[in-house]
Design a protein around this motif. Structure first.
Motif, mmCIF file in Angstrom:
data_model
loop_
_atom_site.group_PDB
_atom_site.id
_atom_site.type_symbol
_atom_site.label_atom_id
_atom_site.label_comp_id
_atom_site.label_asym_id
_atom_site.label_seq_id
_atom_site.Cartn_x
_atom_site.Cartn_y
_atom_site.Cartn_z
ATOM 1 N N ILE A 193 0.834 -1.214 0.000
ATOM 2 C CA ILE A 193 0.000 0.000 0.000
ATOM 3 C C ILE A 193 0.867 1.262 0.000
ATOM 4 O O ILE A 193 0.402 2.345 0.333
ATOM 5 N N GLY A 194 2.132 1.106 -0.382
ATOM 6 C CA GLY A 194 3.001 2.259 -0.584
ATOM 7 C C GLY A 194 3.637 2.828 0.660
ATOM 8 O O GLY A 194 4.081 3.984 0.650
ATOM 9 N N ILE A 195 3.703 2.045 1.739
ATOM 10 C CA ILE A 195 4.288 2.540 2.981
ATOM 11 C C ILE A 195 5.529 1.709 3.326
ATOM 12 O O ILE A 195 5.479 0.478 3.333
ATOM 13 N N THR A 196 6.593 2.398 3.616
ATOM 14 C CA THR A 196 7.852 1.741 3.932
ATOM 15 C C THR A 196 7.957 1.488 5.433
ATOM 16 O O THR A 196 7.636 2.354 6.246
ATOM 17 N N ARG B 1 5.854 12.049 3.693
ATOM 18 C CA ARG B 1 5.573 10.665 3.308
ATOM 19 C C ARG B 1 5.132 9.853 4.523
ATOM 20 O O ARG B 1 5.692 9.993 5.602
ATOM 21 N N PRO B 2 4.132 8.977 4.354
ATOM 22 C CA PRO B 2 3.744 8.104 5.481
ATOM 23 C C PRO B 2 4.826 7.055 5.725
ATOM 24 O O PRO B 2 5.500 6.605 4.792
ATOM 25 N N TRP B 3 4.966 6.635 6.978
ATOM 26 C CA TRP B 3 6.037 5.691 7.320
ATOM 27 C C TRP B 3 5.673 4.898 8.562
ATOM 28 O O TRP B 3 4.810 5.300 9.344
ATOM 29 N N LEU B 4 6.330 3.767 8.713
ATOM 30 C CA LEU B 4 6.377 3.034 9.970
ATOM 31 C C LEU B 4 7.845 2.934 10.359
ATOM 32 O O LEU B 4 8.671 2.472 9.559
ATOM 33 N N CYS B 5 8.156 3.362 11.559
ATOM 34 C CA CYS B 5 9.519 3.275 12.081
ATOM 35 C C CYS B 5 9.521 2.324 13.270
ATOM 36 O O CYS B 5 8.794 2.537 14.249
#
Length: 537
Positions: A88-91, A217-221
Motif C-alpha cells: 500500500i506504498g508505505i515503507t 511521506r507516510p512511514w512506519l519506524c
C-alpha cells in the motif's frame, strides 16, 4: 498517518510506574500511558528474543512462522509486516534491533542474491534498514551489526578494535583496570561510554533523525532498543542510581519447583547464578538504572514528537519483546511462562479523534504480540488479511467499541537447545512447551510430562504448581481442550483469501471441467454448456 513502534529488549512490565511499580519512577512512559491505552494483560508468543520478534513482525504464531529459537532463520517467503505495508506504498524502516537471521540456504536454493533489493528485504525481515544494531556485538560474534554505532563512537574519540565492547560494555575498576561488562561483578561500575553517547541515547537520536528525514511521506519506524537487555552495564549516573534496598523482594519460595523439568531448569548455571542473593542485589539495581536511562530518552523522543507536530499524525506504540526473571522463581534470564518473562508492557497512543474516549485508560483484555501487525495494517489503510495474520487489530479496544475478543492467549517455547532438555532425557523433537492462559488459569503443556497449572486469582505470584493435583483435573482437561482446538486451526493456509475460497466454492469446478454429469440434459439443467466444438447428435 505514521507509526512509531518502540520496542525495548528484556523489559519487565512491573518495572514501570504506570503499571504500579513503586520502586522506580518512569514519568515519560507514564506520560505516554496518560495519552493512550495501557494493556494490562499482554503476552508474547514466545518468552525469548528471536521467536517473539518473528511473531511480532509476521503477526503469526511461532508454530506458523517456524523460527522457534534464536538464530533459527525466518524462512524465505514468510510474509512480514513490511511486505504487507509495501503493497500500500508505505515503507517499514528499522532503527535498532530485530534479532533476525536470514534464510541464506533458502535464498540460495531460489536464486535470490542477498545483495539484491529483494534479497536485502528478505534478509532484514521485510524492513528497510536505516540502522541495525542487535546489541550482541562481541568481537567474536560472526553476525555483528555494530558498524554504525562503532563508527559513531570512533567519531567521538572512543576507538579500539571493537568500540562497542571496549566502551559501551567495558567499565573502569577502582584502580584504573578495564573490567568486562559481561561479568556480573562489573555491573555496579559505570560504563566507559558517557551517557550522551550510550546505545540508548544514540538510537534515540537516530530515530529522531529518521523521522526528520521523512517529510510528508507516510512511514512506519521500528525504533528497537537493546536495553535493558544484558550486558547489565550502565553509564553514569545510571549505574549507581539505585541500590539493593530499592529492588522489590524476590518472588520465590523454597521447594516451589515440583515439576521435573523445572527442577532441572533451576539447576542450570544461569539460574544458579541468579538464585544467589548477592548477584541479584548487584545486577537488579543496574537493570533499574538501564530502565531509567531508557525512560529519560523517551522524554527526549516524546518532546520531539510534540514539538514537531508528529503527535497529531503518528500512532506511538511502546512494548518489550519479553521480560526478565531476575532471580524470581530461582531463575535467571528470560524463558518460560511466568509473568515476569512472558507478560510485557504495551502502551498504544492513537492520534485519531475516535480514540479520545479511551485516553489514559487501561484494559484487562487478553492481548498477544501478534495483534500489533494487523493493528498497524488497519491504521495505515491496508486491507484485512485474516488468512495470514493470526492476531487481531486492537482498534476496537483503542476506540472503546464493543467487540468479541479472545478468551485465552497462547505462547510457545522450544527448549531443544537448553541444558535442561538433556537433564530430563527429552528428545529435541519433543522439547516444546505451550502456554494457554485464560485470564485466571495458566496451563502449560509439557510434551511427554505432566502439565503445569497456576491459578493467578488465588496465587498471583505463581508459586503453586497445581498441574499434578488430581483435584484440578477439570481445569487441566478444559485448558488442554483449548490447546488442542488451537492446534487444529489452519496455521499455514495463507495463499488464498477467505473471499477467494468462497468464490471457488460457488463456481464448483474450473471452467471446462464437468465431473459426474450423466448426460448433456443434466449438464444444462445445472446452468452449464459444453464448448462449441461438441456437437449434439
Amino acid at each position: 498517518m505514521n507509526v512509531l513502534w518502540i520496542m525495548a529488549d528484556q523489559l519487565r512490565w512491573d518495572y514501570l510506574s504506570c503499571y504500579g511499580a513503586t520502586h522506580i519512577q518512569t514519568p515519560n512512559l507514564d506520560r505516554l500511558a496518560a495519552n493512550g491505552v495501557r494493556f494490562n494483560r499482554a503476552y508474547v508468543q514466545s518468552p525469548i528474543c528471536g521467536p517473539s520478534r518473528m511473531s511480532f513482525y509476521t503477526g503469526r504464531y511461532v508454530r506458523s512462522h517456524g523460527a522457534t529459537w534464536n538464530g533459527f532463520p525466518l524462512r524465505v517467503g514468510e510474509p512480514t509486516l513490511g511486505d504487507h505495508l509495501r503493497e500500500i506504498g508505505i515503507t517499514s524502516t528499522l532503527v535498532g534491533k530485530t534479532h533476525m537471521r536470514a534464510d541464506a540456504e533458502g535464498m540460495k536454493r531460489l536464486g535470490i542474491d542477498p545483495e539484491s533489493t529483494i534479497g536485502a528485504l528478505v534478509s532484514e525481515c521485510g524492513f528497510d534498514v536505516f540502522v541495525r544494531d542487535d546489541g550482541t556485538n562481541a568481537a567474536t560474534d560472526k553476525n555483528r551489526h555494530a558498524e554504525d554505532y562503532e563508527e559513531y563512537l570512533r567519531a567521538h574519540n572512543m576507538g579500539g578494535t571493537t568500540p562497542w565492547e571496549e566502551w559501551a560494555n567495558t567499565a573502569v575498576g577502582p584502580d584504573g583496570e578495564l573490567k568486562s561488562g559481561w561479568l556480573l561483578e562489573t555491573a555496579p561500575l559505570p560504563a566507559r561510554v558517557p551517557k550522551e553517547h550510550s546505545e540508548t541515547a544514540w538510537l534515540t537520536t537516530r530515530g529522531i533523525e529518521f523521522m526528520e528525514s521523512q517529510g510528508d511521506r507516510p512511514w512506519l519506524c521500528h525504533l528497537s532498543y537493546i536495553k535493558p537487555h544484558w550486558p547489565y552495564l550502565a553509564p553514569a549516573p545510571y549505574n549507581d542510581m539505585y541500590s539493593a534496598g530499592d529492588v522489590p523482594s524476590v518472588n520465590r519460595r523454597d521447594g516451589e519447583h515440583t515439576h521435573p523439568l523445572m527442577k532441572a531448569w533451576s539447576e542450570t548455571r544461569i539460574c544458579r547464578s541468579f538464585a544467589r542473593n548477592n548477584v541479584r542485589d548487584i545486577v537488579a539495581p543496574v537493570y533499574m538504572g538501564l530502565i531509567k536511562e531508557l525512560d529519560d530518552n523517551m522524554g527526549r523522543l516524546f518532546d520531539y514528537l510534540e514539538d514537531s507536530g508528529r503527535m497529531q499524525d503518528t500512532m506511538v506504540v511502546f512494548c518489550s519483546d519479553h521480560g526478565d526473571n531476575m532471580g524470581d522463581h530461582w531463575l535467571g534470564e528470560k524463558d518460560l511462562f511466568y509473568d515476569c518473562s512472558a507478560r510485557i508492557p504495551l502502551i498504544v497512543y492513537d492520534p485519531r479523534q475516535e480514540a479520545d474516549a479511551t485516553r489514559g485508560t487501561s484494559t484487562e483484555a487478553l492481548v498477544e504480540g501478534i495483534d500489533l501487525a494487523p493493528t498497524f495494517q488497519q491504521f495505515l489503510g491496508g486491507p484485512a488479511k485474516p488468512h495470514i495474520f493470526e492476531g487481531r487489530s486492537l482498534e476496537p479496544l483503542l476506540h472503546g467499541k464493543a467487540a468479541a475478543w479472545r478468551n485465552h492467549c497462547i505462547s510457545e517455547y522450544d527448549y531443544a537447545t537448553r541444558d535442561a532438555r538433556r537433564a530430563v532425557g527429552v528428545d529435541q523433537n519433543d522439547a516444546r512447551l505451550v502456554m494457554v492462559f485464560d485470564g485466571r488459569w495458566k496451563y502449560i503443556h509439557v510434551e511427554n510430562m505432566r502439565p503445569m497449572l497456576f491459578d493467578l486469582e488465588t496465587d498471583p505470584d505463581e508459586l503453586d504448581d497445581l498441574g499434578g493435583n488430581p483435584a484440578y483435573g477439570g481445569q487441566v482437561n478444559r485448558l488442554r481442550d483449548l490447546h488442542f482446538a488451537w492446534t487444529r486451526r489452519h496455521h499455514n493456509r495463507i495463499t488464498r483469501t477467505p473471499e477467494t475460497i468462497e468464490k471457488m466454492t460457488d463456481t464448483r469446478e474450473p471452467e471446462g471441467i464437468y465431473i459426474a454429469y450423466w448426460d448433456q440434459d443434466e449438464l444444462e439443467a445445472d446452468g452449464l454448456k459444453m464448448p462449441p466444438h461438441i456437437k449434439d447428435k
